[in-house]
Design an enzyme around this catalytic site. Structure first.
Site, PDB file in Angstrom:
ATOM      1  N   GLU A  48       3.142  -4.458   4.434  1.00  0.00           N
ATOM      2  CA  GLU A  48       2.613  -4.732   3.082  1.00  0.00           C
ATOM      3  C   GLU A  48       3.576  -4.205   2.023  1.00  0.00           C
ATOM      4  OE1 GLU A  48      -1.066  -2.654   3.457  1.00  0.00           O
ATOM      5  OE2 GLU A  48      -0.150  -0.678   3.338  1.00  0.00           O
ATOM      6  N   ASP A  91      -0.276   3.761  -4.276  1.00  0.00           N
ATOM      7  CA  ASP A  91       0.361   2.480  -4.605  1.00  0.00           C
ATOM      8  C   ASP A  91       0.988   2.470  -6.001  1.00  0.00           C
ATOM      9  OD1 ASP A  91      -0.923   1.716  -2.194  1.00  0.00           O
ATOM     10  OD2 ASP A  91      -2.689   1.046  -3.309  1.00  0.00           O
TER      11      ASP A  91
HETATM   12  O1  FUB Z   1      -4.527   1.135  -1.802  1.00  0.00           O
HETATM   13  C1  FUB Z   1      -5.144   0.185  -0.984  1.00  0.00           C
HETATM   14  C2  FUB Z   1      -4.147  -0.386  -0.010  1.00  0.00           C
HETATM   15  O2  FUB Z   1      -3.585   0.663   0.756  1.00  0.00           O
HETATM   16  C3  FUB Z   1      -2.952  -1.060  -0.620  1.00  0.00           C
HETATM   17  O3  FUB Z   1      -3.193  -2.345  -1.099  1.00  0.00           O
HETATM   18  C4  FUB Z   1      -2.015  -1.031   0.536  1.00  0.00           C
HETATM   19  O4  FUB Z   1      -0.678  -1.298   0.200  1.00  0.00           O
HETATM   20  C5  FUB Z   1      -2.218   0.363   1.043  1.00  0.00           C
HETATM   21  O5  FUB Z   1      -1.422   1.284   0.369  1.00  0.00           O
END
Ligand code: FUB
Length: 458
Positions: free
Chosen positions: A348, A189
């Site tokens: 997301e 991320d």
């Molecule tokens: O890194 C944890 C979670 O995994 C993130 O919040 C999402 O976007 C995914 O990448």
């Protein structure tokens, strides 16, 4: 991009073995990246793994490619954290760790025990330019060779030879490393931004089962190649009262002399502030900015876009994409102004940039644990949509071993029309959805102003 290419050439072109460590006055450290380690008292013998056990063995320029590879490790920041602590990853993706005080090569289990067993803190060695590696979870025990095998022993063992048995010269690697990941180690991320004359990356600290890490780190660079590790800039375990874990997906913004770090903690979104982009950051509210349950879906994956008129917008969401104009204090907003978008396939990590009057909404699709995780995008003439879907800009490339690329961010080189995208993928070769690594590639726009598919550079 020229800098990235040049650095890759330098790295790939180095094959001669020379000492990396500095003179006696310098604090002991090992630079991250591909390295080999030579025993100080068994000259010509290097730390290597064999049958998944650590040992020292003679390596020469005429050794087999396999032996050279076995005697080369990627040095990363310590998986368990700690200033001056490092971990060692082999070419097959496994890590050096101790178990029953024997040094072994194993796959990261993501447990606190594994991460600590695989973390070694760098100390001065017995001779100038050498280092010793102290176990992070068993202080006083050092990695040393005994009958050519590697153990973590207390320094009272064989006192006559212990200092030398536990000292190693860090050399250039027997096998050259890859350009990427740009930040060595396990991170996901990445939020990239240009702040105060440097590029910064704020990632999720990865390698933990269930993404259960607590620490947010910051890295900075002037050239997108050489990155300085600023260490932990915010730790949920000790600095945030309302959350103790699942430290995910931070993003940074700047306004009026302050830096704002928006972050996830236990699927709430918080905001912390600092006067420096390198932190430390302090929780601004003592409660979440956006609490779990505020709206449908998970309250995660914040990103801030600031328009030309100075108005900042906060985007976030998992399953549902949301946005709201931030108040001028950057730590509050009017809940009545929260809007949601219908973005095709949205999962997301929404991230917005503006170029030539066009707003580009980029976002991740599928599940970060899937090799099919990827990035799609849409455009608008407004920061709040409506959005026109434009397709996929980043996806897996199995020919290159790239799986699950996504949760990206985008930065513009200041004063230019040069753009870069930072994103994570399954760590190559043995990663998965919680063992991810961060890379950066050029982001190009076509003559029609649309984002072109990203061409990964390993
Ligand atoms: O890194 C944890 C979670 O995994 C993130 O919040 C999402 O976007 C995914 O990448």
């Amino acid at each position: 991009m020229r800098n990235l290419a040049r650095a890759a050439t330098v790295l790939l072109g180095s094959s001669m073995v020379v000492a990396v460590a500095a003179g006696p006055a310098a604090a002991a450290e090992i630079p991250t990246g591909a390295r080999s380690l030579e025993s100080v008292n068994l000259t010509g013998r290097y730390i290597r793994h064999s049958d998944y056990l650590g040992s020292v063995a003679a390596v020469t320029s005429s050794s087999t490619a396999q032996l050279k590879s076995d005697a080369t490790f990627t040095v990363t920041p310590g998986l368990a954290g700690g200033a001056g602590c490092v971990s060692f990853q082999a070419a097959n993706g496994m890590w050096l760790r101790h178990r029953d005080f024997r040094v072994r090569l194993e796959t990261n289990a993501g447990t606190a025990t594994f991460l600590a067993d695989a973390t070694f803190c760098v100390r001065d060695g017995s001779v100038s330019g050498s280092v010793r590696l102290e176990s992070s979870n068993y202080p006083g025990r050092f990695l040393r060779h005994r009958d050519n095998q590697l153990w973590v022993d207390p320094s009272t063992t064989n006192p006559g030879t212990f200092a030398a048995d536990s000292s190693f010269r860090v050399t250039t690697p027997w096998v050259a490393g890859r350009r990427s990941p740009v930040i060595k180690g396990l991170y996901g991320d990445p939020n990239i931004a240009y702040l105060n004359g440097r590029y910064y990356i704020y990632p999720t600290t990865d390698g933990y089962a269930g993404w259960s890490g607590t620490r947010f780190k910051a890295f900075s660079s002037t050239d997108l190649v050489n990155w300085t590790d600023h260490g932990t800039v915010l730790d949920l375990a000790t600095q945030v009262d309302w959350s103790s874990g699942r430290a995910w997906a931070p993003t940074v913004a700047y306004r009026n002399g302050r830096y704002y770090l928006y972050f996830c903690g236990d699927t709430n979104i918080g905001v912390a502030t600092s006067t420096s982009p390198a932190g430390p950051f302090t929780d601004a509210l003592g409660r979440p900015l956006i609490a779990a349950g505020f709206r449908s879906g998970q309250m995660i994956d914040p990103a801030v876009f600031t328009d030309d008129d100075g108005q900042s917008y906060l985007y976030w969401g998992n399953g549902y994409a949301y946005a709201v104009p931030l108040n001028a204090d950057m730590i509050s907003f009017d809940p009545a102004r929260v809007t949601t978008f219908g973005l095709p396939n949205f999962r997301e990590a929404p991230f917005v940039v503006k170029r030539n009057g066009v707003y580009h909404m980029t976002y991740s699709v599928d599940d970060t644990r899937s090799e099919n995780y990827h990035v799609e995008y849409a455009t608008s003439t407004s920061p709040l949509g409506p959005w026109t879907h434009r397709g996929t800009i980043l996806s897996k490339n199995l020919n290159l071993g790239i799986k699950g690329p996504g949760h990206h961010s985008i930065v513009q080189a200041p004063g230019t029309d040069t753009w870069y995208v930072a994103y994570h993928r399954f760590a190559i070769p043995a990663g998965d959805g919680t063992n991810r690594e961060v890379t950066i590639d050029p982001l190009r726009f076509g003559a029609d102003g649309m984002i072109m598919p990203v061409v990964p550079i390993l």
